[in-house]
Write a protein that holds these residues in place. Structure first.
Motif, PDB file in Angstrom:
ATOM      1  N   ARG A  61       0.822  -1.218   0.000  1.00 59.18           N
ATOM      2  CA  ARG A  61       0.000   0.000   0.000  1.00 59.18           C
ATOM      3  C   ARG A  61       0.856   1.268   0.000  1.00 59.18           C
ATOM      4  O   ARG A  61       0.342   2.352  -0.266  1.00 59.18           O
ATOM      5  N   ASP A  62       2.121   1.123   0.325  1.00 60.46           N
ATOM      6  CA  ASP A  62       3.041   2.265   0.230  1.00 60.46           C
ATOM      7  C   ASP A  62       3.576   2.375  -1.197  1.00 60.46           C
ATOM      8  O   ASP A  62       3.589   3.460  -1.785  1.00 60.46           O
ATOM      9  N   ILE A  63       3.992   1.241  -1.747  1.00 57.64           N
ATOM     10  CA  ILE A  63       4.579   1.239  -3.085  1.00 57.64           C
ATOM     11  C   ILE A  63       3.567   1.685  -4.136  1.00 57.64           C
ATOM     12  O   ILE A  63       3.909   2.444  -5.056  1.00 57.64           O
ATOM     13  N   ASN A  64       2.315   1.235  -4.026  1.00 59.93           N
ATOM     14  CA  ASN A  64       1.355   1.591  -5.088  1.00 59.93           C
ATOM     15  C   ASN A  64       1.021   3.077  -5.135  1.00 59.93           C
ATOM     16  O   ASN A  64       0.487   3.567  -6.130  1.00 59.93           O
ATOM     17  N   LYS A  65       1.371   3.831  -4.097  1.00 59.88           N
ATOM     18  CA  LYS A  65       1.122   5.277  -4.129  1.00 59.88           C
ATOM     19  C   LYS A  65       2.079   6.010  -5.080  1.00 59.88           C
ATOM     20  O   LYS A  65       1.861   7.182  -5.412  1.00 59.88           O
ATOM     21  N   MET A  66       3.109   5.293  -5.546  1.00 62.18           N
ATOM     22  CA  MET A  66       3.966   5.871  -6.585  1.00 62.18           C
ATOM     23  C   MET A  66       3.188   6.096  -7.877  1.00 62.18           C
ATOM     24  O   MET A  66       3.643   6.831  -8.754  1.00 62.18           O
TER      25      MET A  66
END
Length: 659
Positions: free
Chosen positions: A211-216
């Motif tokens: 959920r952190d990575i997909n905010k890229m």
């Protein structure tokens, strides 16, 4: 004893420097430089000294608890006024204490509850900084999380020739990833973690979650600024929606050439679609609006409705390379190893990925979980080099993402349309690594999205009482080899929810007298949905439910994992879990690694044998079918917390040993 080991290490290095020794040594050492050779010898030596180190830690702990003090020799110090004898001070093995927190997902109430329950963290008052132009960190809150540094929580050391002998070991927080999305306080959680990270260098480790990575994706798919549809980048849809006929299906044909294939009537419509339909966060848009309105009331002391455009701009800013989420990614790791402990968000890839490797042993090299390398010139030969490879990859990808956003082109399309590794989008490899599937519909060999559980239970790690295997036994065998290769005692992770208490998985070992090894998945983000299976008579245990909580954690459940690690040997001497269960009852486990003192601990992290236990409640579901139960914890009152699950539905009960 520690001084002796240090002296032996220095002597070993001196020996290794001798050319005569190197020339007569085995080829496996001849071909290494001094550091590599020493590392090889040390690694070989580790296995024979692990038991010694463990016993030393336990011996010191027992001696200290019984009031023992190291018998220092008296030394006489002459001063101008008197002759005095130096007093003895308590001796303890030097330890550090590590707390693990994961998958908060924007739930401020849970974060605050965790800090209040923690034995190493606390809140301290702080003057808010609400001026975004004064060059200081924007922090519109009256409290900030801090380390307690309470002497009662730490062990000390005293060595005759150690100038720092009176300094206590500092506690550490590891955050396991997934900061945002469901709790309504994404910015608050990000700012608290980043503030702690900056104020305590070297004492906070941040991990990347899916959920952190997909905010890229937010800035490439939403643009840097602009309040109307004309400012939106071209979006050709999402590869995983191909053939569905839904909004975002890249195979759909539009009447107008060049028209985006996702909702684009306004930036707000597109962002709602991205969050709700492609990131699993359908409420995130409105929750951000509420968070901004709360912040507005605090900063300006007046209520104001936040517009759709302001919500969009908040996401664009926070998810930019310089925003809070961008700063988090720049500071985070994919995996973190501290001695005999390994931290990651997900798990080692699943059996179907292992089978695709076509290797006699998965660990003939550790390149199976680095799928962006098409043709590795040099195979990764150790767990430490594998970790270095993963973290270097993540760091480089975040840098490429930052550079790409500096030269943003809203007409070039988005990675989401094509997917996969090694595409025209330089930073796309990290985005793909954060997902569970590949465009080919095969499972993605990633440590971010993989899970230790299968349909709610660790089925790949046990055999039913009937003797039938519930999973792929090769996976359990390869995981055990990974522990051995990395000299590991403990792998700690998050990612998949499974009730209100972590689910220890005990690693089966052929050497029965060896110290225990565990996997500890710790995502309890659906705590409030835990069921309690109770008997028909007496007081029943009932989950408190979600209550006023925005997320699935509810209003009461909380759990802290506390790990004590010997600084000198890196050996884990203690792992304890404590907090509050979903029914509101407080709990504390006994030390998972104290097997020699408590033989019952060998049952924790294994399939429960009902012949040996008496349950507090029924052990059958409504259909009367047999269920597998897992021993999650032995508590300090002597009872066992046991659990069964299917998917995200988890049921708890308490059990005691049958006499």
């Amino acid at each position: 004893s520690i001084m002796f080991l240090q002296q032996q290490a220095a002597a070993a290095r001196s020996v290794l420097r001798g050319c005569a020794w190197l020339s007569s040594s085995p080829p496996i050492i001849q071909n290494r430089n001094e550091d590599q050779a020493f590392g090889f010898v040390a690694e070989t030596f580790y296995s024979s000294t692990a038991t010694w180190s463990r016993d030393l830690c336990r011996k010191r702990k027992r001696q200290i608890s019984s009031g023992w003090r190291r018998p220092f020799s008296s030394t006489t110090t002459t001063t101008t006024t008197a002759t005095t004898t130096a007093s003895s001070t308590p001796y303890n093995t030097r330890t550090r204490q590590i707390s693990f927190l994961t998958d908060v997902e924007g739930d401020a109430a849970y974060f605050d509850r965790f800090v209040a329950n923690s034995r190493i963290l606390c809140f301290e008052p702080v003057t808010p900084n609400t001026d975004i132009n004064n060059g200081e960190e924007y922090f519109p809150y009256t409290k900030q999380v801090a380390f307690c540094d309470n002497p009662d929580h730490y062990e000390y050391t005293n060595s005759d020739d150690d100038d720092d002998s009176q300094q206590r070991a500092k506690s550490i927080l590891v955050y396991g990833g997934d900061v945002c999305d469901k709790g309504g306080s994404d910015l608050y959680i990000l700012r608290q973690l980043l503030s702690l990270y900056r104020r305590y260098p070297g004492r906070v480790c941040l991990l990347m979650g899916n959920r952190d990575i997909n905010k890229m994706r937010i800035v490439p798919e939403m643009g840097l600024d602009g309040d109307d549809a004309s400012s939106l980048p071209y979006h050709g849809g999402c590869w995983w929606l191909a053939g569905t006929g839904l909004d975002g299906d890249p195979l759909l044909e539009n009447a107008n050439a060049g028209q985006s294939k996702v909702p684009s009537e306004s930036p707000a419509d597109r962002l709602r679609w991205i969050l709700g339909k492609t990131m699993g966060s359908p409420d995130a848009f409105e929750l951000r609006r509420k968070e901004l309105e709360t912040e507005e009331l605090f900063v300006n002391n007046s209520a104001r409705n936040i517009s759709d455009e302001e919500v969009v701009q908040s996401f664009r800013k926070a998810c930019s390379p310089d925003g809070e989420l961008g700063q988090y990614l720049s500071s985070a790791h994919l995996v973190f190893k501290m001695g005999a402990i390994l931290f990651m968000h997900g798990a080692l890839p699943r059996p179907e990925v292992i089978h695709a490797c076509q290797k006699e042993s998965l660990w003939s090299s550790v390149d199976y979980a680095i799928p962006w390398i098409v043709d590795p010139q040099e195979e990764v030969q150790s767990v430490d080099s594998w970790i270095e490879c993963l973290n270097s990859f993540a760091h480089e990808q975040v840098i490429l993402w930052r550079k790409s956003m500096q030269h943003f082109d809203n007409t070039s399309g988005v990675w989401t349309t094509v997917g996969g590794y090694n595409t025209a989008f330089d930073y796309g490899n990290l985005l793909q690594f954060g997902m569970g599937w590949l465009p080919s519909r095969r499972k993605n060999p990633t440590i971010v999205y993989s899970s230790w559980l299968n349909d709610g239970m660790p089925q790949q790690f046990y055999v039913r009482s009937s003797g039938s295997s519930t999973g792929d036994t090769r996976y359990a065998e390869e995981v055990a080899k990974f522990f051995s290769l990395g000299n590991l005692q403990l792998i700690v992770s998050g990612h998949q929810p499974h009730g209100d208490h972590p689910t220890p998985i005990r690693i089966s070992r052929s050497d029965g007298d060896a110290p225990p090894q565990y996997i500890l998945p710790c995502d309890t983000s659906y705590s409030a949905d835990t069921r309690w299976i109770c008997s028909g008579s007496g007081e029943k245990r009932i989950s408190k439910g979600r209550g006023s909580s925005v997320s699935g954690r509810g209003d009461v459940a909380v759990c802290e994992v506390l790990i004590d690690q010997c600084i000198d040997s890196d050996y884990v001497s203690s792992t304890v879990l404590h907090g509050v269960l979903s029914d509101g009852s407080k709990f504390e486990s006994v030390n998972l690694f104290d097997v020699e003192e408590d033989s019952d601990l060998s049952l924790v992290g294994t399939l429960l044998d009902r012949k040996d236990f008496v349950f507090e409640g029924s052990v059958r579901d409504d259909s009367g079918e047999e269920m597998d139960w897992w021993v999650k914890s032995k508590l300090t009152d002597g009872s066992f917390l046991v659990s069964t699950g299917k998917g995200y539905e988890v049921s708890n009960s308490f059990a005691t040993r049958r006499i």
